[in-house]
Design a protein around this motif. Sequence first.
Motif, PDB file in Angstrom:
ATOM      1  N   THR A  81       0.847  -1.191   0.000  1.00 37.70           N
ATOM      2  CA  THR A  81       0.000   0.000   0.000  1.00 37.70           C
ATOM      3  C   THR A  81       0.881   1.238   0.000  1.00 37.70           C
ATOM      4  O   THR A  81       1.685   1.438   0.911  1.00 37.70           O
ATOM      5  N   ILE A  82       0.728   2.046  -1.039  1.00 35.08           N
ATOM      6  CA  ILE A  82       1.478   3.293  -1.148  1.00 35.08           C
ATOM      7  C   ILE A  82       0.515   4.435  -0.850  1.00 35.08           C
ATOM      8  O   ILE A  82      -0.530   4.554  -1.497  1.00 35.08           O
ATOM      9  N   SER A  83       0.844   5.244   0.129  1.00 34.75           N
ATOM     10  CA  SER A  83      -0.062   6.297   0.567  1.00 34.75           C
ATOM     11  C   SER A  83      -0.006   7.520  -0.353  1.00 34.75           C
ATOM     12  O   SER A  83       1.004   7.768  -1.029  1.00 34.75           O
ATOM     13  N   ASN A  84      -1.095   8.267  -0.346  1.00 33.49           N
ATOM     14  CA  ASN A  84      -1.165   9.508  -1.122  1.00 33.49           C
ATOM     15  C   ASN A  84      -0.099  10.478  -0.628  1.00 33.49           C
ATOM     16  O   ASN A  84       0.060  10.683   0.578  1.00 33.49           O
ATOM     17  N   GLY A  85       0.642  11.050  -1.532  1.00 36.58           N
ATOM     18  CA  GLY A  85       1.756  11.923  -1.181  1.00 36.58           C
ATOM     19  C   GLY A  85       3.051  11.433  -1.806  1.00 36.58           C
ATOM     20  O   GLY A  85       3.924  12.216  -2.160  1.00 36.58           O
ATOM     21  N   THR A 104      -1.751  -1.090  -4.090  1.00 30.59           N
ATOM     22  CA  THR A 104      -2.525   0.150  -4.147  1.00 30.59           C
ATOM     23  C   THR A 104      -1.584   1.298  -4.495  1.00 30.59           C
ATOM     24  O   THR A 104      -0.641   1.580  -3.755  1.00 30.59           O
ATOM     25  N   ILE A 105      -1.849   1.935  -5.652  1.00 33.05           N
ATOM     26  CA  ILE A 105      -1.032   3.069  -6.087  1.00 33.05           C
ATOM     27  C   ILE A 105      -1.926   4.299  -6.124  1.00 33.05           C
ATOM     28  O   ILE A 105      -2.919   4.322  -6.858  1.00 33.05           O
ATOM     29  N   PRO A 106      -1.609   5.340  -5.362  1.00 35.15           N
ATOM     30  CA  PRO A 106      -2.479   6.516  -5.279  1.00 35.15           C
ATOM     31  C   PRO A 106      -2.352   7.451  -6.477  1.00 35.15           C
ATOM     32  O   PRO A 106      -1.429   7.311  -7.304  1.00 35.15           O
ATOM     33  N   ASP A 107      -3.254   8.411  -6.564  1.00 34.69           N
ATOM     34  CA  ASP A 107      -3.254   9.377  -7.661  1.00 34.69           C
ATOM     35  C   ASP A 107      -2.050  10.313  -7.631  1.00 34.69           C
ATOM     36  O   ASP A 107      -1.758  10.974  -8.623  1.00 34.69           O
ATOM     37  N   SER A 108      -1.349  10.363  -6.500  1.00 36.82           N
ATOM     38  CA  SER A 108      -0.188  11.253  -6.411  1.00 36.82           C
ATOM     39  C   SER A 108       1.017  10.712  -7.181  1.00 36.82           C
ATOM     40  O   SER A 108       1.937  11.464  -7.517  1.00 36.82           O
ATOM     41  N   VAL A 109       1.023   9.428  -7.497  1.00 29.44           N
ATOM     42  CA  VAL A 109       2.161   8.820  -8.187  1.00 29.44           C
ATOM     43  C   VAL A 109       2.121   9.171  -9.680  1.00 29.44           C
ATOM     44  O   VAL A 109       1.115   8.956 -10.357  1.00 29.44           O
ATOM     45  N   THR A 110       3.223   9.698 -10.174  1.00 31.96           N
ATOM     46  CA  THR A 110       3.316  10.063 -11.594  1.00 31.96           C
ATOM     47  C   THR A 110       4.340   9.226 -12.350  1.00 31.96           C
ATOM     48  O   THR A 110       4.382   9.265 -13.577  1.00 31.96           O
ATOM     49  N   THR A 121       5.179 -12.671  -9.560  1.00 30.46           N
ATOM     50  CA  THR A 121       4.499 -13.778 -10.233  1.00 30.46           C
ATOM     51  C   THR A 121       3.131 -14.140  -9.651  1.00 30.46           C
ATOM     52  O   THR A 121       2.404 -14.947 -10.243  1.00 30.46           O
ATOM     53  N   ALA A 122       2.747 -13.556  -8.509  1.00 39.25           N
ATOM     54  CA  ALA A 122       1.425 -13.834  -7.929  1.00 39.25           C
ATOM     55  C   ALA A 122       0.446 -12.682  -8.153  1.00 39.25           C
ATOM     56  O   ALA A 122      -0.731 -12.791  -7.810  1.00 39.25           O
ATOM     57  N   LEU A 123       0.925 -11.592  -8.745  1.00 42.60           N
ATOM     58  CA  LEU A 123       0.097 -10.394  -8.950  1.00 42.60           C
ATOM     59  C   LEU A 123      -0.839 -10.593 -10.137  1.00 42.60           C
ATOM     60  O   LEU A 123      -0.402 -10.756 -11.268  1.00 42.60           O
ATOM     61  N   LYS A 124      -2.163 -10.571  -9.873  1.00 44.75           N
ATOM     62  CA  LYS A 124      -3.153 -10.810 -10.929  1.00 44.75           C
ATOM     63  C   LYS A 124      -3.746  -9.528 -11.495  1.00 44.75           C
ATOM     64  O   LYS A 124      -4.054  -9.460 -12.683  1.00 44.75           O
ATOM     65  N   ASN A 125      -3.932  -8.530 -10.662  1.00 46.38           N
ATOM     66  CA  ASN A 125      -4.551  -7.281 -11.111  1.00 46.38           C
ATOM     67  C   ASN A 125      -3.848  -6.092 -10.469  1.00 46.38           C
ATOM     68  O   ASN A 125      -3.420  -6.150  -9.322  1.00 46.38           O
ATOM     69  N   ILE A 126      -3.761  -5.019 -11.221  1.00 47.62           N
ATOM     70  CA  ILE A 126      -3.221  -3.773 -10.686  1.00 47.62           C
ATOM     71  C   ILE A 126      -3.888  -2.609 -11.400  1.00 47.62           C
ATOM     72  O   ILE A 126      -4.069  -2.642 -12.626  1.00 47.62           O
ATOM     73  N   SER A 127      -4.295  -1.613 -10.639  1.00 43.31           N
ATOM     74  CA  SER A 127      -4.962  -0.441 -11.207  1.00 43.31           C
ATOM     75  C   SER A 127      -3.993   0.739 -11.191  1.00 43.31           C
ATOM     76  O   SER A 127      -3.541   1.166 -10.117  1.00 43.31           O
ATOM     77  N   LEU A 128      -3.645   1.232 -12.370  1.00 42.51           N
ATOM     78  CA  LEU A 128      -2.709   2.349 -12.468  1.00 42.51           C
ATOM     79  C   LEU A 128      -3.481   3.658 -12.471  1.00 42.51           C
ATOM     80  O   LEU A 128      -4.503   3.793 -13.150  1.00 42.51           O
TER      81      LEU A 128
END
Length: 362
Positions: A81-85, A104-110, A121-128
Amino acid sequence: MKRTIRITALLLVSLLLILSLTACGKSNAKSAEGTCENGLVWKYDSDTKTLSISGSGEMKDFTSSSEAPWAAVATSAKTVTISNGVTKVGAYAFYSFSVLENVTIPDSVTSLGKCSFAFNTALKNISLPASLISIGESAFEGCSALTAAFVPAGVQTMGARAFAFCSAVTDAAVLAPVSIPEWTFKGCRSLDKLLLNSAIGDDMIAANAFEDCKKTAADASRTESSSADASITVKYLDTEGNELHAPETRDAIPYGGSYSIVSPAIEGYTADKLTVSGYLYGANREETVTYTKNDVPAETTDNDENETEDEVGPSTYVSIAIFAIVLIGIAVAAVFLIRSEKKNAGKNTTTVRKNNTQNKKK
């Protein structure tokens, strides 16, 4: 008798050691925390197997996965979990996190650095996030369980092999008018649906960008949408197809966005799906929850009995069994020792009597 007491005490000590080892058999990787450069802090919770990164600013780039301060949890962390900021995920930050399932990648990440999530290898879904501007080289290379590859509309630069060898990817979309460099989707052999921004010309796509893929740029659908929004509609029917409840619809779900809709409780019926959940990849979707009529009322059980059963787990039964076996062993050993001592005592008495008789004769 003293010998019996000593052996019994030794057996009891052994029992305590066995029970201690049994209790420690479920140990997890230790919780830990620390700081990294640019004012960011990290914390790992061993109970939830969650690694959290918080603070404000860019995460530094690492030259290898072992350089990251949280490298010790790479084989135990299931959630990041990456926090906003936080504005950047550094190179090799989460490289080869072998059991990582949720990110979890917040909207602050560019920006995502080189190999930042490679070989998870176990990661099935990620929302950018829509805020993303840069995806580094091999950012998701080797994520063999990943089912969708998504490049948000705001991305301006993308490195080579960003999604290479993501062999389980079935849906991919590049919504940004960005160049697709060499081997971006190499080895995505399950790729079945491909969506590209209409502004991406043939001259912007490397010749080997889709090497060893089921679909190529020539098979792609085109869109001018910046989000490729879609909707999910869930219908609630009985086994004969009759509507039991008004349909539930969720609109404007962006490409790669998730949804979770709880099925309503209907008296006298049991649903085949308690929750309808998943991800949408630019296409409207319809799901059906089927309700079966209950012929026989469900039996009620005593809450106290259920709570007692929940409290007694397999480990408890194992400990009780070990305890019982050791106690039986102690009892058997004690009986044999007592008999042995009595027998020895009898022999000693007989010997003394013989000696006394011999002395009298003399």
